[in-house]
Scaffold this motif. Structure first.
Motif, PDB file in Angstrom:
ATOM      1  N   GLY A   1      27.002  84.399   1.400  1.00  0.00           N
ATOM      2  CA  GLY A   1      26.378  83.524   0.411  1.00  0.00           C
ATOM      3  C   GLY A   1      25.513  82.468   1.049  1.00  0.00           C
ATOM      4  N   ASN A   2      25.857  81.207   0.867  1.00  0.00           N
ATOM      5  CA  ASN A   2      25.036  80.104   1.362  1.00  0.00           C
ATOM      6  C   ASN A   2      24.882  80.189   2.880  1.00  0.00           C
ATOM      7  OD1 ASN A   2      24.219  77.297   2.164  1.00  0.00           O
ATOM      8  ND2 ASN A   2      24.431  76.957  -0.039  1.00  0.00           N
ATOM      9  N   THR A   3      23.658  80.139   3.356  1.00  0.00           N
ATOM     10  CA  THR A   3      23.396  80.319   4.785  1.00  0.00           C
ATOM     11  C   THR A   3      23.729  79.087   5.613  1.00  0.00           C
ATOM     12  OG1 THR A   3      21.083  79.611   4.541  1.00  0.00           O
ATOM     13  CG2 THR A   3      21.546  81.969   4.314  1.00  0.00           C
ATOM     14  N   SER A   4      23.944  77.933   4.970  1.00  0.00           N
ATOM     15  CA  SER A   4      24.156  76.693   5.705  1.00  0.00           C
ATOM     16  C   SER A   4      25.619  76.294   5.826  1.00  0.00           C
ATOM     17  CB  SER A   4      23.395  75.542   5.027  1.00  0.00           C
ATOM     18  OG  SER A   4      24.020  75.172   3.799  1.00  0.00           O
ATOM     19  N   THR A   5      26.531  77.069   5.237  1.00  0.00           N
ATOM     20  CA  THR A   5      27.929  76.653   5.195  1.00  0.00           C
ATOM     21  C   THR A   5      28.483  76.374   6.588  1.00  0.00           C
ATOM     22  OG1 THR A   5      28.196  78.119   3.287  1.00  0.00           O
ATOM     23  CG2 THR A   5      30.187  77.163   4.225  1.00  0.00           C
ATOM     24  N   ASN A   6      29.030  75.181   6.768  1.00  0.00           N
ATOM     25  CA  ASN A   6      29.680  74.820   8.024  1.00  0.00           C
ATOM     26  C   ASN A   6      30.754  73.785   7.734  1.00  0.00           C
ATOM     27  OD1 ASN A   6      28.435  72.237   7.851  1.00  0.00           O
ATOM     28  ND2 ASN A   6      26.644  72.958   8.989  1.00  0.00           N
ATOM     29  N   ALA A   7      31.348  73.225   8.782  1.00  0.00           N
ATOM     30  CA  ALA A   7      32.468  72.306   8.596  1.00  0.00           C
ATOM     31  C   ALA A   7      32.098  71.080   7.785  1.00  0.00           C
ATOM     32  CB  ALA A   7      33.020  71.893   9.959  1.00  0.00           C
ATOM     33  N   SER A   8      30.826  70.718   7.768  1.00  0.00           N
ATOM     34  CA  SER A   8      30.394  69.496   7.089  1.00  0.00           C
ATOM     35  C   SER A   8      29.812  69.747   5.709  1.00  0.00           C
ATOM     36  CB  SER A   8      29.366  68.760   7.965  1.00  0.00           C
ATOM     37  OG  SER A   8      29.926  68.406   9.215  1.00  0.00           O
TER      38      SER A   8
ATOM     39  N   ALA B   1      21.428  87.009  -6.390  1.00  0.00           N
ATOM     40  CA  ALA B   1      20.909  86.003  -7.318  1.00  0.00           C
ATOM     41  C   ALA B   1      20.658  84.709  -6.559  1.00  0.00           C
ATOM     42  CB  ALA B   1      21.897  85.770  -8.450  1.00  0.00           C
ATOM     43  N   PRO B   2      19.408  84.269  -6.422  1.00  0.00           N
ATOM     44  CA  PRO B   2      19.128  83.018  -5.718  1.00  0.00           C
ATOM     45  C   PRO B   2      19.842  81.811  -6.317  1.00  0.00           C
ATOM     46  CG  PRO B   2      17.104  84.261  -6.054  1.00  0.00           C
ATOM     47  CD  PRO B   2      18.169  84.949  -6.855  1.00  0.00           C
ATOM     48  N   GLY B   3      20.253  81.918  -7.573  1.00  0.00           N
ATOM     49  CA  GLY B   3      20.975  80.823  -8.211  1.00  0.00           C
ATOM     50  C   GLY B   3      22.389  80.647  -7.704  1.00  0.00           C
ATOM     51  N   ASP B   4      22.878  81.622  -6.927  1.00  0.00           N
ATOM     52  CA  ASP B   4      24.241  81.516  -6.391  1.00  0.00           C
ATOM     53  C   ASP B   4      24.193  81.014  -4.959  1.00  0.00           C
ATOM     54  OD1 ASP B   4      26.889  81.631  -5.794  1.00  0.00           O
ATOM     55  OD2 ASP B   4      27.067  83.819  -5.881  1.00  0.00           O
ATOM     56  N   SER B   5      24.285  79.705  -4.793  1.00  0.00           N
ATOM     57  CA  SER B   5      24.313  79.088  -3.467  1.00  0.00           C
ATOM     58  C   SER B   5      25.737  78.780  -3.017  1.00  0.00           C
ATOM     59  CB  SER B   5      23.493  77.793  -3.474  1.00  0.00           C
ATOM     60  OG  SER B   5      22.126  78.061  -3.730  1.00  0.00           O
ATOM     61  N   SER B   6      26.705  79.430  -3.631  1.00  0.00           N
ATOM     62  CA  SER B   6      28.102  79.189  -3.291  1.00  0.00           C
ATOM     63  C   SER B   6      28.416  79.653  -1.880  1.00  0.00           C
ATOM     64  CB  SER B   6      29.021  79.918  -4.278  1.00  0.00           C
ATOM     65  OG  SER B   6      28.764  79.526  -5.602  1.00  0.00           O
ATOM     66  N   GLY B   7      29.477  79.080  -1.313  1.00  0.00           N
ATOM     67  CA  GLY B   7      29.987  79.531  -0.033  1.00  0.00           C
ATOM     68  C   GLY B   7      31.219  80.397  -0.239  1.00  0.00           C
ATOM     69  N   TYR B   8      31.231  81.564   0.403  1.00  0.00           N
ATOM     70  CA  TYR B   8      32.364  82.480   0.378  1.00  0.00           C
ATOM     71  C   TYR B   8      32.713  82.781   1.835  1.00  0.00           C
ATOM     72  CZ  TYR B   8      30.281  83.638  -4.261  1.00  0.00           C
ATOM     73  OH  TYR B   8      29.725  83.605  -5.513  1.00  0.00           O
ATOM     74  N   TRP B   9      33.991  82.705   2.192  1.00  0.00           N
ATOM     75  CA  TRP B   9      34.335  83.059   3.570  1.00  0.00           C
ATOM     76  C   TRP B   9      35.769  83.560   3.685  1.00  0.00           C
ATOM     77  CZ3 TRP B   9      33.271  78.082   1.925  1.00  0.00           C
ATOM     78  CH2 TRP B   9      34.238  77.090   2.113  1.00  0.00           C
ATOM     79  N   MET B  10      36.023  84.273   4.794  1.00  0.00           N
ATOM     80  CA  MET B  10      37.317  84.905   5.052  1.00  0.00           C
ATOM     81  C   MET B  10      37.510  84.968   6.561  1.00  0.00           C
ATOM     82  SD  MET B  10      36.047  88.737   4.063  1.00  0.00           S
ATOM     83  CE  MET B  10      34.479  89.337   4.707  1.00  0.00           C
ATOM     84  N   PRO B  11      38.740  85.190   7.048  1.00  0.00           N
ATOM     85  CA  PRO B  11      38.941  85.286   8.491  1.00  0.00           C
ATOM     86  C   PRO B  11      38.186  86.474   9.071  1.00  0.00           C
ATOM     87  CG  PRO B  11      40.906  85.993   7.306  1.00  0.00           C
ATOM     88  CD  PRO B  11      39.996  85.371   6.302  1.00  0.00           C
ATOM     89  N   SER B  12      37.588  86.279  10.222  1.00  0.00           N
ATOM     90  CA  SER B  12      36.825  87.363  10.861  1.00  0.00           C
ATOM     91  C   SER B  12      37.761  88.477  11.316  1.00  0.00           C
ATOM     92  CB  SER B  12      36.037  86.824  12.054  1.00  0.00           C
ATOM     93  OG  SER B  12      35.059  85.894  11.624  1.00  0.00           O
ATOM     94  N   LEU B  13      37.240  89.697  11.269  1.00  0.00           N
ATOM     95  CA  LEU B  13      37.982  90.883  11.691  1.00  0.00           C
ATOM     96  C   LEU B  13      37.542  91.281  13.095  1.00  0.00           C
ATOM     97  CD1 LEU B  13      39.940  93.183  10.397  1.00  0.00           C
ATOM     98  CD2 LEU B  13      37.829  94.528  10.351  1.00  0.00           C
ATOM     99  N   PHE B  14      38.516  91.614  13.947  1.00  0.00           N
ATOM    100  CA  PHE B  14      38.234  92.050  15.311  1.00  0.00           C
ATOM    101  C   PHE B  14      38.867  93.409  15.572  1.00  0.00           C
ATOM    102  CE2 PHE B  14      37.843  87.486  15.459  1.00  0.00           C
ATOM    103  CZ  PHE B  14      36.883  87.222  16.417  1.00  0.00           C
TER     104      PHE B  14
ATOM    105  N   GLY C   1      21.738  74.510  -4.398  1.00  0.00           N
ATOM    106  CA  GLY C   1      20.315  74.815  -4.310  1.00  0.00           C
ATOM    107  C   GLY C   1      19.875  75.344  -2.962  1.00  0.00           C
ATOM    108  N   GLY C   2      20.824  75.617  -2.067  1.00  0.00           N
ATOM    109  CA  GLY C   2      20.474  76.075  -0.727  1.00  0.00           C
ATOM    110  C   GLY C   2      20.131  77.552  -0.659  1.00  0.00           C
ATOM    111  N   GLN C   3      19.678  77.987   0.508  1.00  0.00           N
ATOM    112  CA  GLN C   3      19.358  79.390   0.729  1.00  0.00           C
ATOM    113  C   GLN C   3      20.632  80.228   0.677  1.00  0.00           C
ATOM    114  OE1 GLN C   3      16.159  80.759   1.168  1.00  0.00           O
ATOM    115  NE2 GLN C   3      15.623  78.689   0.464  1.00  0.00           N
ATOM    116  N   THR C   4      20.500  81.449   0.183  1.00  0.00           N
ATOM    117  CA  THR C   4      21.669  82.294   0.001  1.00  0.00           C
ATOM    118  C   THR C   4      21.338  83.761   0.278  1.00  0.00           C
ATOM    119  OG1 THR C   4      23.370  82.987  -1.601  1.00  0.00           O
ATOM    120  CG2 THR C   4      21.168  82.554  -2.474  1.00  0.00           C
ATOM    121  N   THR C   5      22.346  84.513   0.692  1.00  0.00           N
ATOM    122  CA  THR C   5      22.200  85.966   0.850  1.00  0.00           C
ATOM    123  C   THR C   5      22.723  86.710  -0.370  1.00  0.00           C
ATOM    124  OG1 THR C   5      24.352  86.147   1.958  1.00  0.00           O
ATOM    125  CG2 THR C   5      22.397  85.834   3.365  1.00  0.00           C
ATOM    126  N   CYS C   6      23.157  85.983  -1.401  1.00  0.00           N
ATOM    127  CA  CYS C   6      23.549  86.635  -2.646  1.00  0.00           C
ATOM    128  C   CYS C   6      22.285  87.131  -3.347  1.00  0.00           C
ATOM    129  CB  CYS C   6      24.299  85.662  -3.542  1.00  0.00           C
ATOM    130  SG  CYS C   6      25.847  85.038  -2.828  1.00  0.00           S
TER     131      CYS C   6
END
Length: 359
Positions: A122-129, A144-157, A137-142
């Motif tokens: 989703g939101n390309t800027s999501t970080n600790a801050s 729908a450009p209207g979805d600037s939400s942040g989605y995250w999960m533990p990385s898989l190795f 209103g930020g850039q997104t990979t969703c």
């Protein structure tokens, strides 16, 4: 200053969290005995408790972990109405991976590098801050450009190699309650954690958001990773989020207590929100697909074994866009794609144009 009843609630929740850290099983919010079954309508989760870290941030200047909604939603009675029959009431928010980082702006706000590694969508800027304002209103990979939400999960190795999902991942927005016409959009800035990185295998399997566990090829409903996956197959998992909100807080110190799962109302077959969390919101369902196959003995999550799977959601949808999608697809009883279009009912039209924007 927080009013006396709110302060008392804060103290009670703090005691529950301390009990959890000490290993005492707790339930953050019990089911309404007059409304829902205690096995499903719970905000917390019995057993191991995720570490609680509160710190001042842009959304929580006093650092107490409580972020009040403004305005709060009051006077809502959970709906137990039987709505018109509709097999589907959902839409998709297809979002691709943006980056990975050992950050978590919900659990460890303003503390970069403190979390285990996460894979963000989703939101390309999501970080600790990240805050509501920084995401909105930020850039997104969703799609729908209207979805600037942040989605995250533990990385898989797999061994020391990080395995990232390829292409848009399916994030469903569904009705978790029987009366799908009562579902309303997320409030701006709502955030929560689904699942618990410290949960046991049994807790994961019995979690109210558990759907099908880990799957690949003909291997289904695995609590931990399968030992082998057919070459060319993908490792999949689905997990559902709580969809009942207390109407008061956008976040709480444990990142769960302001949300609850619906339960079956006594004497009926209807899923209803508990009276403690009466506001019906969309039920998010992650449906993730990782390109991992063959021998799976070296597969792990950044948080641990497969049953430590969990995910985070931070709402930063454009409010008009989200309301239009919820009203047309969920409240309207449709099975929509990311444009808000149901190919089985083309006469109902689409919400978004060819660019996935409101016309």
């Amino acid at each position: 200053m927080r009013s006396s009843p709110q302060r008392l609630s804060a103290l009670l929740l703090g005691s529950a969290l301390i009990a959890g850290v000490l290993g005492v099983g707790t339930i953050a919010a019990a089911a309404d005995p007059d409304n829902a079954s205690p096995s499903s309508a719970v905000a917390g989760h019995t057993g191991h408790t995720m570490a609680v870290s509160t710190q001042a941030s842009g959304d929580d200047p006093d650092g107490d972990g409580y972020i009040p909604a403004n305005p709060q939603v009051t006077g809502v009675t959970p709906s137990d109405v039987e709505p018109p029959s509709a097999y589907f009431h959902e839409f998709q928010a297809n979002c691709s991976v943006t980056h990975t980082a050992p950050d978590d702006p919900i659990v460890y706000p303003g503390q970069p590098g403190k979390s285990h590694d996460h894979t963000f969508m989703g939101n390309t800027s999501t970080n600790a801050s990240s805050t509501t304002d920084s995401l909105f209103g930020g850039q997104t990979t969703c799609k729908a450009p209207g979805d600037s939400s942040g989605y995250w999960m533990p990385s898989l190795f797999k061994g020391d190699t990080k395995i990232l999902p390829v292409g848009p991942q399916v994030i469903y927005y569904k009705a978790g309650v029987t009366d799908y016409t009562s579902v309303r959009p997320f409030p701006k800035g709502l955030r929560y954690v689904v699942g618990n990185p410290m949960q046991s295998a049994e807790e994961f399997q019995k979690h109210p958001g558990f759907v099908e566990g880990w799957e690949c090829g003909e291997s289904f409903k695995n609590v931990d990773f399968p030992q082998n996956c057919p070459v060319g197959s993908q490792l999949n998992i689905r997990m559902q989020a709580p969809s009942c909100w207390d109407g008061k807080y956008l976040d709480t110190p444990d990142h769960r207590s302001h949300m609850a799962y619906p339960g079956v109302k006594a004497g009926t077959n209807r899923n209803v929100c508990p009276s403690t969390h009466p506001v019906a919101l969309p039920m998010i369902e992650f449906k993730m697909a990782f390109p991992a196959d063959g021998d799976m003995s070296q597969v792990r999550l950044a948080s641990g074994r497969g049953y430590s799977f969990h995910y985070d959601f931070f709402n930063a949808w454009d409010e008009r866009t989200l309301k239009a999608m919820v009203d047309h697809c969920i409240v309207g009883g449709l099975q929509c794609d990311p444009r808000g279009y149901d190919q089985n009912q083309p006469n109902r039209g689409a919400v978004l144009n060819a660019d996935y924007r409101l016309p």
